[in-house]
Write a protein that holds these residues in place. Structure first.
Motif, PDB file in Angstrom:
ATOM      1  N   ALA A 173      39.417 -35.177 -25.234  1.00 20.10           N
ATOM      2  CA  ALA A 173      40.559 -35.557 -26.681  1.00 20.10           C
ATOM      3  C   ALA A 173      39.763 -34.130 -27.390  1.00 20.10           C
ATOM      4  O   ALA A 173      38.346 -33.748 -28.017  1.00 20.10           O
ATOM      5  CB  ALA A 173      40.571 -36.150 -27.189  1.00 20.10           C
ATOM      6  N   VAL A 208      41.010 -39.094 -23.197  1.00 18.57           N
ATOM      7  CA  VAL A 208      42.496 -39.295 -23.964  1.00 18.57           C
ATOM      8  C   VAL A 208      42.911 -40.566 -22.701  1.00 18.57           C
ATOM      9  O   VAL A 208      42.779 -40.138 -21.473  1.00 18.57           O
ATOM     10  CB  VAL A 208      43.512 -38.179 -23.279  1.00 18.57           C
ATOM     11  N   LEU A 255      48.267 -33.625 -33.142  1.00 23.25           N
ATOM     12  CA  LEU A 255      46.764 -34.598 -31.940  1.00 23.25           C
ATOM     13  C   LEU A 255      45.210 -34.685 -32.518  1.00 23.25           C
ATOM     14  O   LEU A 255      45.468 -35.619 -32.476  1.00 23.25           O
ATOM     15  CB  LEU A 255      46.499 -33.768 -30.174  1.00 23.25           C
ATOM     16  N   ARG A 256      45.462 -33.236 -33.415  1.00 20.15           N
ATOM     17  CA  ARG A 256      43.649 -33.476 -34.188  1.00 20.15           C
ATOM     18  C   ARG A 256      44.263 -34.670 -34.850  1.00 20.15           C
ATOM     19  O   ARG A 256      43.188 -35.473 -35.121  1.00 20.15           O
ATOM     20  CB  ARG A 256      43.797 -32.412 -34.447  1.00 20.15           C
ATOM     21  N   LEU A 275      49.011 -41.111 -29.475  1.00 20.43           N
ATOM     22  CA  LEU A 275      47.392 -40.794 -28.342  1.00 20.43           C
ATOM     23  C   LEU A 275      46.191 -42.264 -28.635  1.00 20.43           C
ATOM     24  O   LEU A 275      46.158 -42.665 -30.073  1.00 20.43           O
ATOM     25  CB  LEU A 275      47.059 -39.277 -29.403  1.00 20.43           C
ATOM     26  N   VAL A 299      48.448 -41.516 -23.144  1.00 23.36           N
ATOM     27  CA  VAL A 299      49.002 -40.104 -24.806  1.00 23.36           C
ATOM     28  C   VAL A 299      50.988 -40.182 -24.577  1.00 23.36           C
ATOM     29  O   VAL A 299      50.840 -40.303 -23.218  1.00 23.36           O
ATOM     30  CB  VAL A 299      48.874 -38.933 -24.177  1.00 23.36           C
ATOM     31  N   VAL A 342      42.249 -42.864 -27.772  1.00 18.37           N
ATOM     32  CA  VAL A 342      41.475 -42.185 -26.844  1.00 18.37           C
ATOM     33  C   VAL A 342      39.851 -43.144 -27.003  1.00 18.37           C
ATOM     34  O   VAL A 342      39.298 -44.319 -28.108  1.00 18.37           O
ATOM     35  CB  VAL A 342      40.856 -40.339 -27.954  1.00 18.37           C
ATOM     36  N   ASN A 380      44.141 -38.053 -33.692  1.00 21.36           N
ATOM     37  CA  ASN A 380      42.426 -38.467 -33.181  1.00 21.36           C
ATOM     38  C   ASN A 380      41.311 -38.653 -34.044  1.00 21.36           C
ATOM     39  O   ASN A 380      40.426 -38.891 -33.588  1.00 21.36           O
ATOM     40  CB  ASN A 380      42.400 -37.163 -32.309  1.00 21.36           C
ATOM     41  N   THR A 381      41.708 -37.551 -35.076  1.00 18.93           N
ATOM     42  CA  THR A 381      40.543 -38.166 -36.268  1.00 18.93           C
ATOM     43  C   THR A 381      40.497 -38.892 -37.243  1.00 18.93           C
ATOM     44  O   THR A 381      40.215 -38.955 -37.528  1.00 18.93           O
ATOM     45  CB  THR A 381      40.369 -36.311 -37.107  1.00 18.93           C
TER      46      THR A 381
END
Ligand SMILES: Cc1cc2nc3c(=O)[nH]c(=O)nc-3n(C[C@H](O)[C@H](O)[C@H](O)COP(=O)(O)OP(=O)(O)OC[C@H]3O[C@@H](n4cnc5c(N)ncnc54)[C@H](O)[C@@H]3O)c2cc1C
Ligand code: SF4
Ligand code: FES
Ligand code: FES
Lengths: 331, 162
Positions: A284, A255, A321-322, A248, A258, A250, A325-326
């Motif tokens: 995202a 996004v 995905l979380r 991913l 991906v 971002v 993302n974080t």
């Protein structure tokens, strides 16, 4: 085990010649799947062509930033390669999530691509199995199907594809290079495995006389941020109930790249094109991650034993995905 | 092939596994047959120092290689440090899985020294309990002697680090 002739060619030309016009011949890599299936009488080759003497065990740079992985590279070697770990961590993680250190030391990339299902009825000669004996029926349909697939299945076969490595390769847009006496061709990973349809015994686009020589990973800078998550019954040394390979990228909350693929739920390593389409260009976040996962799983065809996989897959996609993302827990 | 340092020459049919060749043909009975399908690790041996499951290996594939079994770990009368540690820490009960555990542990420590990653750490860090359990997950013990096995390996890893 049914007796067979054994040959060990020293070059690719010799290997493809040895199987040309010999429908009863099979290649042998590390043997971790084929020897088991021969012992069970599921595979009964007349000739075994040992490919472990071929000079296909290197990992080389491709022009443009990709990697070319020889078909004889051992799974364990691949997990440890610094370039793979830095540029395609999802692949190293997927391999480390599979089997045991001993098996990874033996297993080859080519053999992993061609490994066959772990559906228990496939191994059991007392059971009906269209994959083992075409036309015989499928005992998994009304039997124990907790481990079976929910995407891409047919009324002939609901077996799940067992490989962790293949899920990562599907996400990475790998290309499989194959060779036969007719020459060389390249097959995209996402089109390499076939859905069962009414011929579940035919599992890939590879012709019986074609040798896998390499796997190419195209350059994918965003894959430096990628992750493999596997859910299974034991903490280690078990096949996936559900797994997720994801990369991913971002920018400013949106996004920009991906890649998503699922394991344990598909009749083949499952590239989640629909989910990617929904995610790309959008925000995202929890809501879009959930929506994308649900859209991908909307076509799930479940049985009583494996209906739980839909929820588990959705939760695992969102969690993966979380995490990407974080930035939690990524290397 | 060489087995525990001795050159052995034998004629085997291509369908004979390395495990059966060692046990039935050469009388090297340290490696055990637990499952015969790669799922238990009782048959673990080292091929040129690399741990493998001898039950899924065809003997012909290992022509000319150096095979080490549990019989080859000690030097003369002196036990390998891991063997001594397994005894000290009660790393066994019935002992059936032990030859595989020992060979596996020897190679596992070497893999860790060489920087092999695991599912627990992507970078080869300290050998924590979780790390040892993950790296040894290919060796099952039906008696559940895992705590002693982990303690024994930690002990030897700490000795090596000193
Ligand atoms: C107990 C156990 C647990 C396991 N757990 C997992 C797991 O959790 N996750 C996972 O992903 N896998 C798991 N595996 C499967 C393992 O990853 C595969 O058995 C292995 O990758 C197969 O590789 P190999 O080289 O040993 O193949 P082989 O057994 O040698 O061959 C397998 C197939 O590939 C064909 N083949 C081999 N090389 C080539 C080539 N170059 N070109 C064309 N065809 C070829 C052979 O003809 C054969 O049909 C497990 C296996 C065991 C026994
Ligand atoms: S699911 Fe596929 S492999 Fe399993 S019994 Fe049915 S046909 Fe055979
Ligand atoms: S006997 Fe080889 S792994 Fe069980
Ligand atoms: S000590 Fe009995 S199986 Fe491990």
């Amino acid at each position: 085990m049914k007796p067979f002739a054994y040959v060990k060619p020293a070059d690719v030309a010799g290997a493809v010649r040895a199987v040309s016009g010999e429908p009863g011949a099979k290649f042998l890599g590390g043997g971790t799947n084929l020897v088991d299936l021969m012992r069970e009488g599921v595979e009964r080759p007349d000739t075994v062509v040992d490919v472990t003497g071929l000079p296909l065990d290197t990992i080389d740079e491709l022009p443009g930033g990709g990697l070319r992985i020889g078909a004889l590279v051992r799974n364990g070697t691949l997990t440890a390669d610094e370039r793979v770990r830095a540029r395609y961590p999802v692949l190293s993680q997927a391999l480390l999530a599979g089997a045991s250190a001993q098996l990874r030391n033996m297993a080859t990339v080519g053999g992993n691509l061609l490994q066959r299902t772990r559906c228990p009825y496939f191994y059991d000669h007392a059971a009906a199995c269209n994959k083992r004996e075409p036309g015989g029926g499928c005992d998994a349909l009304g039997g124990l199907n907790r481990s079976h697939a929910v995407l891409g299945v047919s009324g002939s076969c609901i077996a799940a594809h067992p490989s962790d490595m293949c899920v990562a390769l599907a996400a990475l847009d790998a290309v499989i290079e194959v060779e036969s006496v007719r020459g060389t061709r390249r097959i995209p990973m996402t089109g390499f495995h076939r859905l069962p349809g009414d011929t579940p015994e035919i599992e890939t686009e590879l012709a019986p006389d074609e040798l896998v020589t390499a796997v190419e990973l195209p350059s994918a800078p965003f894959a430096a941020r990628s992750r493999y998550r596997k859910v299974r019954d034991r903490a280690s040394y078990a096949f996936a109930l559900v797994s997720v390979a994801a990369a991913l990228e971002v920018r400013d909350g949106a996004v920009t790249a991906v890649r998503l693929a699922l394991g344990g739920v598909g009749a083949k390593p499952w590239r989640a094109h629909e989910a990617e389409r929904i995610l790309l260009g959008g925000p995202a976040g929890e809501e879009s991650f959930t929506r994308a996962a649900e859209a991908e799983l909307a076509g799930a065809d479940v049985r009583p034993g494996n209906a739980f996989k839909v929820h588990l897959a959705r939760a695992t996609v969102v969690a993966t995905l979380r995490e990407l993302n974080t930035g939690e827990g990524t290397a | 092939m060489r087995v525990n340092g001795a050159v052995e020459s034998l004629d085997v049919q291509p369908w004979v596994s390395l495990l059966d060749a060692l046990r039935d043909r050469l009388g090297v009975t340290g490696p055990k047959k637990g499952c015969d399908q790669g799922a238990c690790g009782a048959c673990t041996v080292l091929a040129d120092g690399v741990r493998i499951n001898a039950c899924l290996a065809l003997a012909v594939q290992y022509d000319g290689r150096e095979i080490t079994t549990v019989e080859g770990l000690a030097s003369g009368e002196e036990l390998h440090p891991l063997q001594a540690a397994f005894i000290r820490h009660d790393g066994l009960q019935c002992g059936y899985c032990t030859p595989g555990q020992l060979c596996s542990a020897v190679a596992m420590l070497a893999e860790h020294r060489a920087g092999m990653p695991s599912a627990v750490t992507e970078r080869s860090g300290e050998l924590t309990e979780a790390e040892i359990r993950e790296r040894m997950s290919g060796n099952l013990c039906r008696c559940g002697a895992y705590n002693g096995i982990v303690d024994a390996i930690r002990d030897v890893a700490a000795q090596e680090a000193r």
